[in-house]
Design a protein around this motif. Sequence first.
Motif, short mmCIF file in Angstrom:
data_model
loop_
_atom_site.label_atom_id
_atom_site.label_comp_id
_atom_site.label_asym_id
_atom_site.label_seq_id
_atom_site.Cartn_x
_atom_site.Cartn_y
_atom_site.Cartn_z
N GLN A 19 -9.72 38.77 3.64
CA GLN A 19 -9.67 38.80 5.11
C GLN A 19 -9.06 40.10 5.66
OE1 GLN A 19 -7.61 35.23 6.33
NE2 GLN A 19 -8.71 33.97 4.83
N ASN A 20 -8.75 41.04 4.80
CA ASN A 20 -8.06 42.26 5.22
C ASN A 20 -8.96 43.14 6.08
OD1 ASN A 20 -6.32 44.58 5.27
ND2 ASN A 20 -7.59 45.42 3.62
N HIS A 46 5.82 36.90 2.14
CA HIS A 46 5.86 35.69 2.95
C HIS A 46 7.21 35.62 3.67
CE1 HIS A 46 2.21 33.73 1.67
NE2 HIS A 46 2.52 33.82 0.39
N ASP A 66 -6.80 35.41 -0.64
CA ASP A 66 -7.22 35.19 0.75
C ASP A 66 -6.95 36.42 1.61
OD1 ASP A 66 -8.08 32.65 0.16
OD2 ASP A 66 -6.22 31.66 0.79
N TRP A 67 -5.78 37.00 1.48
CA TRP A 67 -5.43 38.18 2.27
C TRP A 67 -6.38 39.34 1.97
CZ3 TRP A 67 0.67 38.49 1.86
CH2 TRP A 67 1.20 37.35 2.48
N ARG A 68 -6.70 39.52 0.70
CA ARG A 68 -7.57 40.63 0.33
C ARG A 68 -8.97 40.45 0.92
NH1 ARG A 68 -8.53 41.80 -5.98
NH2 ARG A 68 -9.57 39.77 -5.76
N ASN A 105 -2.79 33.16 -2.19
CA ASN A 105 -2.70 33.77 -0.87
C ASN A 105 -3.10 35.24 -0.92
OD1 ASN A 105 -1.92 31.52 0.54
ND2 ASN A 105 0.27 31.93 0.38
N TYR A 106 -2.75 35.90 -2.02
CA TYR A 106 -3.15 37.30 -2.16
C TYR A 106 -4.67 37.43 -2.11
CZ TYR A 106 -4.90 41.20 -4.90
OH TYR A 106 -5.65 42.26 -5.34
#
Length: 241
Positions: free
Chosen positions: A161-162, A135, A157-159, A154-155
Motif C-alpha cells: 500500500q506504500n 508501530h 501490507d505496508w509495502r 504488517n510489513y
Amino acid sequence: MSLVKRFRSLFGRQDGERDLNEEVAHHIELKTQENIEAGMLPEEARYAALRAFGGVEQKKEACRDADRLRFIEDLVQDLRYGLRQLRRNPGFTAIAVLTLALGIGANTAIFSVVNTVLLRPLPYPHPSRLVMVYHVPPAKSFPGMTKFAVSPANYIDWRQQNHIFDSISIYGFHGMTLNGREKPEAVRAARVSAGFFSALGVQPRVGRVFTPDEEQLGHANEVILGNAFWHAHFGSNRNVV
C-alpha cells in the motif's frame, strides 16, 4: 588589568585590544578632567594629559608585553606549586590521576557513541532520506511502551500500500552460530527482506543482493557477508562467493 582580561588578551585578540584601548582612554580622560579642574582649558588639558601619558602606542605595546609575561609567570608558578603539592601527597596524587583518567576515558567513550549515533551521518548515499517506521501502541493498553517492532504481516501490507516512500524494507537482528571451522563461533547477523540493500542505496563489492524469491518461505538461506567479517574470517577471498 585583571587576570581575566589578561587571559582574554592572549586568546581573544580583538577583545583584548578593545579592553586595552578602553583602559588607555579612561586614564587619559581622568588626567584630562584633573587638568580641567586645575584651571586648564579643555583642549589644553587633553594635550597635557596626552603629553604626561607619553606615547600611546608605546604604552599599549608595553602593556601587551607585560600582560603576556605576567600571565606566563603566574601560570608557571601555579604549575610548580601544584607539582610540589602532588609530590607531598602521593596518595592524593594517585587518586587525582586515576580520577582524571576515568573522567577522560568516560568522556571519550560517550563522545564516540554520540558522534557515531547522532553526529556522524550514516555511510549511505542519501542518509537524510532514511527513516525508521514503528508501530505506536495505544497508551492506555500498553502504558510505558512507545513503540513496537513491525510484524512481517504488517510489513507486507505496508509495502503493497506504500505511496510515500521510494522503497520499504524490514530487518531484525539475530544471534547465529558459524560452523565448519575449528570450533563453532557465535556471530551477530540480521535477517533482511530482499529490498534492504536497494533501500540503503548500496551494492555488495562481490556477488549480488537478495532476490525477491529468496525471501519466500521454504527457500534455502542465502547470506551476504559484512566487509570486516569477510576480511577476518575468509581473508578477503573473493572466491568465497
